[in-house]
Design a protein around this motif. Structure first.
Motif, PDB file in Angstrom:
ATOM      1  N   CYS A 262      93.065  67.314  73.146  1.00 55.02           N
ATOM      2  CA  CYS A 262      94.068  67.673  72.132  1.00 55.02           C
ATOM      3  C   CYS A 262      95.470  67.712  72.753  1.00 55.02           C
ATOM      4  O   CYS A 262      95.691  68.323  73.791  1.00 55.02           O
ATOM      5  CB  CYS A 262      93.705  69.038  71.547  1.00 55.02           C
ATOM      6  N   ILE A 263      96.409  67.013  72.104  1.00 51.48           N
ATOM      7  CA  ILE A 263      97.782  66.998  72.635  1.00 51.48           C
ATOM      8  C   ILE A 263      98.720  67.914  71.828  1.00 51.48           C
ATOM      9  O   ILE A 263      99.933  67.847  71.942  1.00 51.48           O
ATOM     10  CB  ILE A 263      98.357  65.554  72.660  1.00 51.48           C
ATOM     11  N   HIS A 264      98.137  68.736  71.000  1.00 51.72           N
ATOM     12  CA  HIS A 264      98.895  69.713  70.198  1.00 51.72           C
ATOM     13  C   HIS A 264      99.991  69.063  69.359  1.00 51.72           C
ATOM     14  O   HIS A 264     101.091  69.581  69.261  1.00 51.72           O
ATOM     15  CB  HIS A 264      99.482  70.810  71.102  1.00 51.72           C
ATOM     16  N   CYS A 265      99.643  67.927  68.777  1.00 53.75           N
ATOM     17  CA  CYS A 265     100.644  67.224  67.964  1.00 53.75           C
ATOM     18  C   CYS A 265     100.826  67.870  66.602  1.00 53.75           C
ATOM     19  O   CYS A 265     101.828  67.670  65.930  1.00 53.75           O
ATOM     20  CB  CYS A 265     100.243  65.763  67.800  1.00 53.75           C
ATOM     21  N   GLY A 266      99.856  68.636  66.172  1.00 52.84           N
ATOM     22  CA  GLY A 266      99.979  69.361  64.902  1.00 52.84           C
ATOM     23  C   GLY A 266      99.660  68.538  63.660  1.00 52.84           C
ATOM     24  O   GLY A 266      99.755  69.053  62.543  1.00 52.84           O
ATOM     25  N   LEU A 267      99.261  67.279  63.828  1.00 50.60           N
ATOM     26  CA  LEU A 267      98.958  66.462  62.643  1.00 50.60           C
ATOM     27  C   LEU A 267      97.808  67.052  61.829  1.00 50.60           C
ATOM     28  O   LEU A 267      97.812  67.007  60.604  1.00 50.60           O
ATOM     29  CB  LEU A 267      98.600  65.041  63.066  1.00 50.60           C
ATOM     30  N   CYS A 268      96.839  67.603  62.539  1.00 51.67           N
ATOM     31  CA  CYS A 268      95.688  68.158  61.823  1.00 51.67           C
ATOM     32  C   CYS A 268      96.102  69.348  60.968  1.00 51.67           C
ATOM     33  O   CYS A 268      95.550  69.578  59.892  1.00 51.67           O
ATOM     34  CB  CYS A 268      94.580  68.550  62.794  1.00 51.67           C
TER      35      CYS A 268
ATOM     36  N   VAL B 251      93.544  73.876  65.122  1.00 53.21           N
ATOM     37  CA  VAL B 251      93.369  74.079  66.567  1.00 53.21           C
ATOM     38  C   VAL B 251      93.382  75.572  66.910  1.00 53.21           C
ATOM     39  O   VAL B 251      92.631  76.032  67.781  1.00 53.21           O
ATOM     40  CB  VAL B 251      94.458  73.313  67.355  1.00 53.21           C
TER      41      VAL B 251
ATOM     42  N   CYS C 152      93.382  63.550  62.697  1.00 52.32           N
ATOM     43  CA  CYS C 152      93.648  63.567  64.141  1.00 52.32           C
ATOM     44  C   CYS C 152      93.666  62.147  64.699  1.00 52.32           C
ATOM     45  O   CYS C 152      92.718  61.391  64.490  1.00 52.32           O
ATOM     46  CB  CYS C 152      92.568  64.385  64.846  1.00 52.32           C
ATOM     47  N   PRO C 153      94.734  61.748  65.428  1.00 51.12           N
ATOM     48  CA  PRO C 153      94.784  60.384  65.954  1.00 51.12           C
ATOM     49  C   PRO C 153      93.648  60.081  66.921  1.00 51.12           C
ATOM     50  O   PRO C 153      93.287  58.920  67.121  1.00 51.12           O
ATOM     51  CB  PRO C 153      96.141  60.329  66.673  1.00 51.12           C
ATOM     52  N   PHE C 154      93.049  61.118  67.508  1.00 49.81           N
ATOM     53  CA  PHE C 154      91.918  60.906  68.425  1.00 49.81           C
ATOM     54  C   PHE C 154      90.574  61.140  67.742  1.00 49.81           C
ATOM     55  O   PHE C 154      89.530  61.052  68.379  1.00 49.81           O
ATOM     56  CB  PHE C 154      92.023  61.851  69.627  1.00 49.81           C
TER      57      PHE C 154
ATOM     58  N   LEU D 131      89.385  63.945  66.840  1.00 50.29           N
ATOM     59  CA  LEU D 131      88.709  65.127  67.419  1.00 50.29           C
ATOM     60  C   LEU D 131      88.019  65.926  66.307  1.00 50.29           C
ATOM     61  O   LEU D 131      88.632  66.229  65.290  1.00 50.29           O
ATOM     62  CB  LEU D 131      89.728  65.999  68.173  1.00 50.29           C
TER      63      LEU D 131
ATOM     64  N   ILE E  13      87.028  68.824  64.848  1.00 48.52           N
ATOM     65  CA  ILE E  13      87.201  70.282  64.739  1.00 48.52           C
ATOM     66  C   ILE E  13      86.068  70.878  63.892  1.00 48.52           C
ATOM     67  O   ILE E  13      85.549  71.949  64.186  1.00 48.52           O
ATOM     68  CB  ILE E  13      88.552  70.582  64.024  1.00 48.52           C
TER      69      ILE E  13
HETATM   70  S1  SF4 Z   1      95.670  66.211  65.375  1.00 48.79           S
HETATM   71 FE1  SF4 Z   1      94.186  66.110  67.060  1.00 48.79          FE
HETATM   72  S2  SF4 Z   1      95.442  65.992  68.885  1.00 48.79           S
HETATM   73 FE2  SF4 Z   1      96.803  66.666  67.244  1.00 48.79          FE
HETATM   74  S3  SF4 Z   1      96.760  68.925  67.356  1.00 48.79           S
HETATM   75 FE3  SF4 Z   1      95.162  68.310  65.925  1.00 48.79          FE
HETATM   76  S4  SF4 Z   1      93.261  68.165  67.133  1.00 48.79           S
HETATM   77 FE4  SF4 Z   1      95.008  68.144  68.560  1.00 48.79          FE
END
Ligand code: SF4
Ligand code: SF4
Length: 288
Positions: A66-72, A91, A134-136, A138, A140
């Motif tokens: 997680c890069i803490h981008c906040g998109l989620c 997150v 999430c761009p990855f 992930l 949750i």
């Molecule tokens: S969108 Fe993905 S990478 Fe970005 S904060 Fe949420 S879990 Fe982390």
């Protein structure tokens, strides 16, 4: 004489002793407030090992990627409908629950289990939107589901969800509907529907059909008109279809899934699937 209504806006507040930023209205729920009194450190650690023992590497990988981008967070209805309060961000929910449990290797007290249960059961709908944004990718929701399982094994579950699960265990549907009530309702709705569509039929346990429809139990119980409306759509569309009445397995809502009671959850899925297979139906149509 005019009656003056005084409505107090003040609510009692709950402040977590573990996360200073976690402040919520105080709500009494016997499923959480009373059940935590029965917990012991041994029970908690045992449940932690049972659920997280094999999953720590996977959760670690998710949290560390997680890069803490906040998109989620922008995908989460809880975050958006609470003025973007960061404690509702997906997150943050993982950090205050699974991550905290892992950091302490399951050696936590009942107070923390209360916070964790409140977060995962009442501040997340396990809707998967965050994972999709999430761009990855992930997951949750997977983690929140594991934490729910941990709470379920400890018996710390909001009372309403617990009761609903008990209902499923006893009747295989979420509204305590008896089989005879269910069948009666289908006949009743067929008759009602005939006022609009003269030759309306609600087929039951018909073999070799294209579609078997499993409703949500609330439909026959509290919104019975759904039954004849769906029947009309199938009939007018020329679909060869049926409903199932041969045994208890016809409610597709599967609420045990939400508290991660795997045994009951699997029993329901298996029951529906086996009924469809028995009728040699090609497709299952489920409400929602
Ligand atoms: S969108 Fe993905 S990478 Fe970005 S904060 Fe949420 S879990 Fe982390
Ligand atoms: S799964 Fe939970 S945290 Fe994720 S968007 Fe849905 S409600 Fe929010």
């Amino acid at each position: 004489m005019a009656i003056k209504l005084e409505i107090s806006e003040e609510k009692e507040v709950y402040r977590s002793s573990y996360f200073p930023e976690y402040v919520r209205p105080k709500i009494y729920d016997p499923g959480l407030d009373e059940t935590i009194k029965r917990l012991t450190p041994e029970k908690i650690e045992k449940a932690y090992q049972a659920v997280f023992g094999k999953e720590t590497a996977r959760i670690k990988a998710i949290v560390e990627t997680c890069i803490h981008c906040g998109l989620c967070a922008e995908a989460c209805q809880w975050y958006l409908s609470n003025d973007r309060d960061p404690t509702y961000a997906p997150v943050a929910k993982v950090k205050m629950t699974a991550w905290e449990l892992m950091k302490r290797k399951g050696k936590v007290d009942a107070g923390l289990v209360y916070d964790i249960a409140r977060i995962v059961f009442t501040e997340c709908n396990i809707c998967h939107r965050c994972s999709l944004y999430c761009p990855f990718g992930l997951d949750i929701t997977f983690i929140i589901g594991l934490v729910r399982r941990f709470c379920f094994l400890l018996g710390v579950v909001p009372q309403r969800m617990f009761d609903q699960n008990q209902t499923f265990m006893a009747t295989a549907n979420q509204v305590w509907m008896s089989q005879s009530d269910y069948i009666d309702t289908l006949f009743w709705r067929e008759e009602e529907g005939m006022y609009e569509l003269k030759n309306l039929r609600i087929p039951m346990d018909k073999e070799g059909v294209e579609v078997v429809w499993f409703p949500l139990a609330a439909e026959p119980k509290t919104g019975p008109y759904h039954i004849d409306r769906i029947a009309k759509i199938f009939q007018v569309a020329g679909v060869d279809w049926t409903m199932v009445t041969m045994n208890d397995y016809w409610d597709s809502s599967n609420m045990p899934m939400f508290i991660r009671d795997f045994f009951t959850m699997q029993r329901i899925v298996k029951g529906l699937y086996e009924n469809a297979a028995r009728l040699r139906a090609k497709k299952l149509v489920l409400t929602e």
